[in-house]
Write a protein that holds these residues in place. Structure first.
Motif, PDB file in Angstrom:
ATOM      1  N   SER A  28       0.831  -1.204   0.000  1.00 48.30           N
ATOM      2  CA  SER A  28       0.000   0.000   0.000  1.00 48.30           C
ATOM      3  C   SER A  28       0.867   1.256   0.000  1.00 48.30           C
ATOM      4  CB  SER A  28      -0.905  -0.003   1.238  1.00 48.30           C
ATOM      5  OG  SER A  28      -0.117   0.043   2.397  1.00 48.30           O
ATOM      6  N   SER A  29       0.186   2.383  -0.275  1.00 46.13           N
ATOM      7  CA  SER A  29       0.863   3.679  -0.206  1.00 46.13           C
ATOM      8  C   SER A  29      -0.073   4.667   0.466  1.00 46.13           C
ATOM      9  CB  SER A  29       1.214   4.171  -1.613  1.00 46.13           C
ATOM     10  OG  SER A  29       0.022   4.390  -2.357  1.00 46.13           O
ATOM     11  N   SER A  30       0.511   5.655   1.115  1.00 45.88           N
ATOM     12  CA  SER A  30      -0.306   6.681   1.768  1.00 45.88           C
ATOM     13  C   SER A  30       0.581   7.876   2.084  1.00 45.88           C
ATOM     14  CB  SER A  30      -0.877   6.082   3.062  1.00 45.88           C
ATOM     15  OG  SER A  30      -1.431   7.096   3.832  1.00 45.88           O
ATOM     16  N   THR A  50       4.492   7.842   2.037  1.00 45.30           N
ATOM     17  CA  THR A  50       5.095   6.549   2.398  1.00 45.30           C
ATOM     18  C   THR A  50       4.503   5.393   1.590  1.00 45.30           C
ATOM     19  OG1 THR A  50       3.476   6.131   4.144  1.00 45.30           O
ATOM     20  CG2 THR A  50       5.510   7.284   4.790  1.00 45.30           C
ATOM     21  N   THR A  98       4.198   0.882   1.963  1.00 45.73           N
ATOM     22  CA  THR A  98       4.301  -0.181   2.972  1.00 45.73           C
ATOM     23  C   THR A  98       4.502  -1.517   2.275  1.00 45.73           C
ATOM     24  OG1 THR A  98       2.853   1.073   4.422  1.00 45.73           O
ATOM     25  CG2 THR A  98       3.113  -1.263   4.943  1.00 45.73           C
ATOM     26  N   ASN A 116       6.457  -2.874   6.860  1.00 48.98           N
ATOM     27  CA  ASN A 116       7.413  -1.760   7.017  1.00 48.98           C
ATOM     28  C   ASN A 116       6.917  -0.557   6.238  1.00 48.98           C
ATOM     29  OD1 ASN A 116       9.602  -3.246   8.391  1.00 48.98           O
ATOM     30  ND2 ASN A 116       9.669  -4.368   6.458  1.00 48.98           N
ATOM     31  N   ARG A 117       6.824   0.562   6.924  1.00 50.30           N
ATOM     32  CA  ARG A 117       6.413   1.801   6.255  1.00 50.30           C
ATOM     33  C   ARG A 117       7.670   2.599   5.920  1.00 50.30           C
ATOM     34  NH1 ARG A 117       2.371   5.819   8.914  1.00 50.30           N
ATOM     35  NH2 ARG A 117       1.690   6.815   7.016  1.00 50.30           N
ATOM     36  N   TYR A 126       9.588   5.827   3.801  1.00 54.36           N
ATOM     37  CA  TYR A 126       9.425   7.092   3.068  1.00 54.36           C
ATOM     38  C   TYR A 126       9.786   6.839   1.605  1.00 54.36           C
ATOM     39  CZ  TYR A 126       8.552   9.816   7.198  1.00 54.36           C
ATOM     40  OH  TYR A 126       7.974  10.325   8.317  1.00 54.36           O
TER      41      TYR A 126
END
Ligand SMILES: Cc1ncc(COP(=O)(O)O)c(C=O)c1O
Length: 523
Positions: free
Chosen positions: A93-95, A98, A100, A105-106, A108
């Motif tokens: 995923s992205s947000s 960042t 993930t 693990n998130r 940058y």
């Protein structure tokens, strides 16, 4: 020349005992490097476990992954590095700023998705979702246009200041079409590109390493050099000049990747006024000689200014290509140009046409997402992201450079707005290790490693200062572990000389009847 040289470079690699001491460092430094390497390797194995496992399952069957996983570090080091660092290529995923991975693990995001991500991933998710809603009733019908396309045409012609447009599926295709049209209208065969500039992966714009065929109708000239203007003046066979304005950051050098980082010879510096002056000279020369000036803005378009490089440098081209970001996150290439160069037919000679089609050109879903992208570009929120753009990114780069200098770390940043590159201020054979320290600090880089960091414009001061802290602490870790040990005798020249000698030895070993097999290992 480059292709011939590349074909002569033999493969060889460092065995464990040589790996940590290729620069002649003392045993104590090698031990510290080894300890740091093993600590990081353990951290990678624990932290990126699931992501690495799934990557490992498919890599053997995916040519692209096999290539990128091999070309992350100089080839002499890669066997040992690949054995110990398995991080993987999957994300879930992205947000915000960042991404993930499968292990949660998130990180940058400094990959910028090859430059597509200008406004932040959430922006593109919305463009794609809202765009799909707009075109849902028509669905994937091709050939005819969805009405959203009319707005896209109007806006892109306004933004580019050009007369006509064509839609393609990738930046590579848009450039191909620009060059084909320039040849058609000028009746000349040669294209001019500048040293190191990337314009996609098709043959004519990629002479040299990477292309098995010689590009026979391409002149590669020196960027920002008056001798190149003389070539334009004197030759009668030049149809067009291709400019990738990103080269302003490192004229005459290819996109920097860590696989070629054998020493600290990499450098970069962007001088906006000097590059603008060069573009003006090119403009004048092309106008005087009837040569088509093409700005390839696939990378920088919409990133450095709403009107792209033409606006940023205040120089108008005859044709402009866009891509990457302009379809709101979906695949695309766009060519805008002056009517006299864009026509694919001649009224007085009906059989003399310049053919170009493409099944998926102007695909309704791509046009829908592009419509969202272009309408959002007109909003105050997005317009605001361009405010003080250069001042913001230049001052961020300067602040980080000041911190790196104060901490006596041999790492420096050069930037063209939000496009950054890292270079190294002291001779070292191990700069490529920095990408692993950065990754361990929670920063996602693309496969070219520290050569290219791409920020999206939605990085707030808070986000940026977190990234800056991490870059600093990664560099401190690298320093502590001894990778940047230096000896006054170690210079970039001496490193290159030593590597060259190793190559000669390896080549001799692989061809000599007494030698070992074709991939000698230097213990
Ligand atoms: C300046 C430039 N031109 C062309 C291309 C090729 O675009 P695509 O990868 O969409 O084919 C790129 C891609 O990085 C680029 O940066």
């Amino acid at each position: 020349m480059a292709r011939r040289f590349a074909s002569l470079v033999p493969f060889y690699e460092y065995g464990e005992s040589r790996f940590f001491q290729t620069d002649g460092a003392p045993e104590s430094v090698a031990a510290s490097r080894r300890a740091g390497f093993m600590r990081l390797s353990k951290l990678f194995a624990e932290r990126f476990k699931k992501t690495a496992e799934l990557t490992g399952e498919i890599t053997g069957g995916v040519s692209d992954l096999q290539f990128t996983s091999r070309y992350r570090v100089p080839f002499q080091f890669r066997g040992y590095v690949r054995q110990h660092f398995k991080s993987g290529t999957f994300l879930e995923s992205s947000s915000g700023v960042t991404v993930t991975d499968l292990d949660g693990n998130r990180l940058y995001d400094l990959t910028g998705s090859y430059g597509v991500n200008v406004f932040g991933y959430d922006f593109y998710k919305e463009c794609i979702e809202r765009g799909a809603e707009r075109v849902r009733d028509l669905g994937p019908v091709l050939g005819a246009y969805h009405p959203v396309t009319a707005y896209n045409v109007r806006r892109l012609l306004q933004i580019s200041g050009q007369d006509e447009i064509s839609f393609h599926m990738s930046g590579t295709e848009a450039v191909m079409q620009a060059v084909r049209l320039a040849r058609y209208h000028t009746g000349r065969n040669f294209l001019v590109r500048f040293c190191g500039a990337y314009h996609g992966w098709w043959g004519d714009v990629q002479p040299g390493v990477g292309n098995p065929l010689a590009a026979r109708e391409t002149y590669t000239l020196k960027d920002m050099d008056r001798a190149s203007l003389r070539v334009l003046r004197n030759r009668r066979d030049i149809a067009c000049v291709l400019v990738n304005p990103l080269q302003g950051l490192h004229p005459n050098v290819s996109a920097p990747g860590d696989s070629t980082l054998i020493d600290s010879g990499r450098s970069a510096h962007f001088d906006r006024d000097a590059y603008a002056a060069w573009l003006r000279e090119l403009r004048a020369e092309c106008s005087a000689r009837g040569i088509v000036l093409i700005f390839d803005e696939v990378f920088v378009g919409f990133r450095i200014a709403p009107g792209g490089a033409q606006e940023y440098f205040d120089v108008r081209a005859d044709m402009v290509t866009y891509g990457k970001t302009v379809a709101g996150g979906l695949p695309v290439g766009v060519l805008c140009g002056r009517a006299e160069f864009m026509r694919r037919f001649r009224d007085d000679r009906p059989a003399d046409i310049c053919f170009a089609r493409g099944t998926f050109n102007a695909h309704p879903y791509v046009m829908g997402a592009m419509h969202e992208f272009l309408t959002r570009l007109e909003t105050a929120a997005v317009g605001g992201l361009y405010r003080d753009l250069d001042a913001t990114w230049n001052s961020r780069a300067k602040a980080l450079n000041d911190r790196l200098t104060a901490a006596e770390l041999p790492v420096r940043i050069a930037n063209l707005s939000s496009i950054w590159t890292i270079y190294y201020s002291a001779p070292s054979r191990y700069n490529w290790m920095f990408q692993y320290y950065l990754r361990a600090s929670g920063l996602a880089l693309s496969w070219v490693g520290t050569g290219r960091l791409i920020f999206s414009l939605n990085y707030t001061e808070g986000d940026f200062s977190e990234v800056a802290d991490r870059i600093l602490s990664a560099a401190e870790g690298m320093q502590r572990d001894g990778w940047w040990w230096s000896d006054p005798k170690l210079t970039n020249k001496s490193i290159r000389r030593r590597v060259f000698k190793e190559m000669i030895q390896a080549r001799w070993a692989s061809t000599s009847p007494m030698g070992s097999i074709s991939s000698p290992r230097i213990k």
